[in-house]
Structures are given as C-alpha cells and as structure tokens.
Design an enzyme around this catalytic site. Structure first.
Site, PDB file in Angstrom:
ATOM      1  N   PRO A   2       0.810  -1.177   0.000  1.00 17.85           N
ATOM      2  CG  PRO A   2      -0.710  -1.576   1.636  1.00 17.85           C
ATOM      3  CD  PRO A   2       0.424  -2.151   0.914  1.00 17.85           C
ATOM      4  CD  GLU A   3       3.510   3.022  -4.160  1.00 20.03           C
ATOM      5  OE1 GLU A   3       3.684   4.213  -4.463  1.00 20.03           O
ATOM      6  OE2 GLU A   3       3.837   2.084  -4.900  1.00 20.03           O
TER       7      GLU A   3
END
Length: 270
Positions: A2-3
């Site tokens: 996850p960015e």
DNA sequence: CTAAGGACCTGTCGGC
DNA sequence: TGCCGACAGGTCCTTA
C-alpha cells in the site's frame, strides 16, 4: 504495500464503520509485526469510542480519547471489516472488535506492518520526521528543487524518501517519473526547477487518479470493503518492462535503482 | 549530514 | 514434480 492511494482507499472504506463506534475488545493473535504490538494496547482502547479515522503519510490513525492507534500496512497488509469472531486465517494478526458486532481485521502475510499507540499530545517517533503530504499545500516543485540541491542519490530514491515527501512508493514514483519525462537514475541534484515543477504536478495527479480508482491491486491489496483497486490497468510503466512505451512505442527498460525494481522509457525519460 | 546495503518475513514464480 | 534463487506495494538501522 500500500502506498498513499491504497491507504487512503482503506481509510475511506473503513471510516464509516468505525466512526462513533465503541471498541469492545482487542484480539492480537500475532504481536510480532514490524514492531511488537504494545502489550497494553487493549487497555488503552477497550470501551473507548473512535472519534476519527485519519491518515498521515502511509499511517492510518484511529483517534480515541486517550490517544491514537497507528496502523501501517507495510508491504502486504490490508484491513477489512469482518463479523466479530469470524474464523481467522494464518495471517489475520489483529482484530479490533466493535460494538456494532463487527471487527476491523488486519491481515498481513509478510508482517512488515505495524500497530502502535500514540498517547494524546505526543508525536510518535515514527511520525516525527515525515515530509509534507503530496496532496497538501506545502508540496510543490520549488520545494522539491530546493530540497534536492547537492543530493547525488537517484531522483527516484529521493521522492520515495518519506522525509522529503510522504506517500510515494515504488509504483507511483515510477509512474510520476515517466509522466514527467525524468530518468529514475538521474541524480536528484541534477534535475532543474522546471522539471521538478512538472514532477510535483505528476506526483499529485497520479496519486489523485489512483485514489479515484480505489488504488492499485497487484496481488493481495483489498480496500476496507474487501474489493481490489482498479488503477493497475492505468499503469504506464510499472510492471511493464520490455513492453512498448505508451508514448513512443519503444521498449520499456527494466533496471534496479536503489535496490528497487524500476521501469522507464529510455527514449522519453532524460 | 548523505548514501548504500542489510535486515525484517512470507509467498509466488520462473528456471533447471 | 521438486528445489532454489529472485523478487514483491516499506522503511528502519547500521556502516562508511
């Protein structure tokens, strides 16, 4: 991981189910994450009401009266709402049970994620040195230009440094550099002000577009509702080494920059 | 101070 | 089919 777009997608997905709910129990099956889950976390959160669900950088913050629960998803983490007490798989490490009969469940195969506690009025050391939010007013090309003077590290590593700007990870750094026409291995200090203005704009644009698509799912990311993100189909270069450049048609090149897989177009990016 | 490499951990995939 | 290395959305820590 996850960015930023995936974390933000998670936030908007889970927030409606958490706001105003009371925590009835904290169930920790595996406390050994990136850092140990604090042994006394349950005492801090039990019977408290969640008043806000916010995000700083790639951290999610659940606000309860005496402080905030910090959650980082690491490389492989995701959060989902499940019926409280439902059967847990081997990587379902933490459940935060709510008075709604549901639980916020952290699933994280690689265990690079974190669940920590930040007492009200304090700033956790992990949050102390973070750079500006890329979608906020303090992030712009002139800032990037000034911050990069004298730096010899690759520009891709520079924009992935969370002290420079938060939220940009390996996917979106590659995408933004392609859109801005900058080679990822160019020294950060050798990029001019005009190009940094373009880069700052492309970072914000690509992050906004990814958020609108629910983020990027490569393998295991799901939003709070359990659904994957749909930005993968919009990726121009990430994961496309050897395939044609969407702009010039030449073959995209796959290299390593700062130990990370990196794809760029040798024709379009200078 | 900056930069580079290793570390953490599990799963998957390609090649032999 | 089985084994082994490389690689995967992060980022802290140590070393130079």
């Amino acid at each position: 991981m996850p960015e930023l777009p995936e974390v933000e997608t998670t936030r908007t997905g889970i927030a409606p189910h958490l706001n105003g709910r009371r925590v009835t129990a904290l169930r920790v099956r595996q406390p050994q994450l990136r850092w140990p889950v604090p042994a006394d976390l349950g005492r801090w959160v039990r019977q408290r009401e969640i008043s806000a669900v916010s995000r700083r950088a790639k951290y999610l913050l659940l606000t309860l009266p005496p402080g905030q629960v910090l959650i980082h998803l690491g490389m492989s983490g995701s959060l989902r709402l499940v019926p409280a007490g439902s059967a847990a798989g081997p990587h379902d490490h933490v459940d935060l049970e709510l008075d709604s009969g549901r639980a916020l469940r952290l699933t994280d195969p690689r265990r690079f994620g974190a669940v920590l506690w930040q007492p009200a009025g304090t700033v956790h050391p992990l949050l102390a040195r973070l750079g500006p939010e890329p979608l906020g007013p303090d992030f712009h090309g002139d800032y990037l230009y000034a911050a990069s003077r004298g730096r010899s590290a690759p520009v891709k590593a520079f924009i992935m440094d969370q002290r420079v700007v938060v939220g940009v990870g390996n996917i979106y750094a590659s995408e933004a550099l392609f859109l801005a026409g900058i080679r990822p291995d160019r020294a950060a200090g050798r990029v001019g002000p005009d190009r940094y203005r373009a880069l700052a704009g492309e970072i914000a644009t690509v992050l906004r577009q990814a958020i609108a698509q629910g983020g990027t799912t490569l393998r295991d990311f799901v939003g709070g509702d359990g659904r994957p993100g749909y930005f993968r189909q919009a990726l121009r270069v990430y994961g496309r080494g050897g395939l044609p450049c969407p702009r010039c048609g030449g073959a995209l090149r796959s290299v390593r920059v700062g130990q990370r897989g990196t794809v760029y177009c040798p024709g379009c990016q200078r």
